[in-house]
Design an enzyme around this catalytic site. Sequence first.
Site, PDB file in Angstrom:
ATOM      1  N   ASN A   8      24.537 -34.775 -42.219  1.00  0.00           N
ATOM      2  CA  ASN A   8      23.660 -33.775 -41.601  1.00  0.00           C
ATOM      3  C   ASN A   8      23.866 -32.458 -42.348  1.00  0.00           C
ATOM      4  OD1 ASN A   8      22.282 -31.982 -39.992  1.00  0.00           O
ATOM      5  ND2 ASN A   8      23.793 -31.998 -38.332  1.00  0.00           N
ATOM      6  N   TRP A   9      22.867 -32.106 -43.159  1.00  0.00           N
ATOM      7  CA  TRP A   9      22.992 -30.900 -43.988  1.00  0.00           C
ATOM      8  C   TRP A   9      22.753 -29.612 -43.214  1.00  0.00           C
ATOM      9  CZ3 TRP A   9      20.432 -31.939 -49.473  1.00  0.00           C
ATOM     10  CH2 TRP A   9      21.277 -32.805 -50.185  1.00  0.00           C
ATOM     11  N   LYS A  10      22.357 -29.730 -41.957  1.00  0.00           N
ATOM     12  CA  LYS A  10      22.038 -28.533 -41.153  1.00  0.00           C
ATOM     13  C   LYS A  10      21.081 -27.627 -41.953  1.00  0.00           C
ATOM     14  CE  LYS A  10      26.579 -29.091 -39.162  1.00  0.00           C
ATOM     15  NZ  LYS A  10      27.370 -28.704 -38.037  1.00  0.00           N
ATOM     16  N   HIS A  95      21.164 -33.244 -31.099  1.00  0.00           N
ATOM     17  CA  HIS A  95      22.364 -32.645 -31.698  1.00  0.00           C
ATOM     18  C   HIS A  95      22.831 -31.469 -30.836  1.00  0.00           C
ATOM     19  CE1 HIS A  95      24.978 -30.573 -34.524  1.00  0.00           C
ATOM     20  NE2 HIS A  95      25.081 -31.742 -35.164  1.00  0.00           N
ATOM     21  N   GLU A  97      23.871 -28.637 -31.575  1.00  0.00           N
ATOM     22  CA  GLU A  97      23.366 -27.316 -31.984  1.00  0.00           C
ATOM     23  C   GLU A  97      21.941 -27.107 -31.456  1.00  0.00           C
ATOM     24  OE1 GLU A  97      24.226 -27.546 -36.196  1.00  0.00           O
ATOM     25  OE2 GLU A  97      26.372 -27.433 -35.751  1.00  0.00           O
ATOM     26  N   GLU A 165      29.530 -37.217 -30.594  1.00  0.00           N
ATOM     27  CA  GLU A 165      29.908 -35.964 -31.243  1.00  0.00           C
ATOM     28  C   GLU A 165      30.476 -34.989 -30.203  1.00  0.00           C
ATOM     29  OE1 GLU A 165      28.186 -35.398 -35.315  1.00  0.00           O
ATOM     30  OE2 GLU A 165      26.859 -34.321 -33.948  1.00  0.00           O
ATOM     31  N   GLY A 171      31.787 -28.471 -36.394  1.00  0.00           N
ATOM     32  CA  GLY A 171      31.538 -27.208 -37.085  1.00  0.00           C
ATOM     33  C   GLY A 171      32.786 -26.425 -37.431  1.00  0.00           C
ATOM     34  N   SER A 212      33.928 -32.820 -37.563  1.00  0.00           N
ATOM     35  CA  SER A 212      35.004 -32.499 -38.521  1.00  0.00           C
ATOM     36  C   SER A 212      35.509 -33.706 -39.316  1.00  0.00           C
ATOM     37  CB  SER A 212      36.176 -31.817 -37.803  1.00  0.00           C
ATOM     38  OG  SER A 212      35.749 -30.581 -37.258  1.00  0.00           O
ATOM     39  N   GLY A 233      28.882 -33.544 -40.968  1.00  0.00           N
ATOM     40  CA  GLY A 233      28.185 -32.271 -41.150  1.00  0.00           C
ATOM     41  C   GLY A 233      28.611 -31.591 -42.437  1.00  0.00           C
TER      42      GLY A 233
END
Length: 253
Positions: A8-10, A95, A97, A165, A171, A212, A233
């Site tokens: 997941n490249w965000k 997700h 976020e 998650e 993060g 992580s 991530g």
Amino acid sequence: MKKLIIGNWKMYPASIKDAKAKFSGIKKVASGLRNVQTVICPPSVYVGDLKKIISGHRCVLGAQNIWIENEGAYTGEVSPAMLSSLGVHYVIVGHSERRAMGETDELISKKVVAGIKAGLTVVLCVGEKERDLDGEYLKLIAEQLTIALRGVSKKDLKQIVVAYEPVWAIGKYALRAATAEDALEASISIKKTLAGLYATAATEVPILYGGSVDAKNAEEFVTKSRVDGLLVGRTSLDVVAFTEILKKIGNLK
Ligand code: PEP
């Protein structure tokens, strides 16, 4: 079964040039790994260009979010049909976020259905914000799953992947990485919830761990937590470290 490793490249990297270089580096390694399905979820604006450099099925594209309709007056949104028409195979839904931006379990449930209808495989993220001594967090995860999967029939399950998650492990401000035991406990609990909803059909749903993950702990999560793959991530943007993960998982017996 092939292990599923999703990056997941965000909202990174800031240029298409950089995105192409990272994707090419990852694809080069991923293409040689028979036991791993690699999925890169870049920002949607990069999908069209990255699609042009895909070769084969071992490294494909996913999206990080979708809207619930295929077309309409929804300024700023990207639809499942649009992504599917660009050759995207997977989509992350729910997700943490996005939940933090206000997405509710009810909206997530609609996104899950929309993704499935468009032919995408939905990577449904669930996980608690914090842990408590009474195991209430397992109930919360069960509730997230039950609501999100409301519109999903047994036959649609082949388009579902569940990613555990824990928010506290995600993060750069993560409290700590989860332990393999934390992830094992949650994955067993998720399997129980799925079995309660779908009986034996639930066994076909892959369960991933995310939070992580790096080149040092990746292998342990897969072997000790007995998950079917990983959602990565930050480390998925580091080509050397991410391809290290791919190779380690690809070489597991
Ligand atoms: C994620 O964004 O899904 C994630 C797991 O992030 P990180 O690996 O950076 O903790």
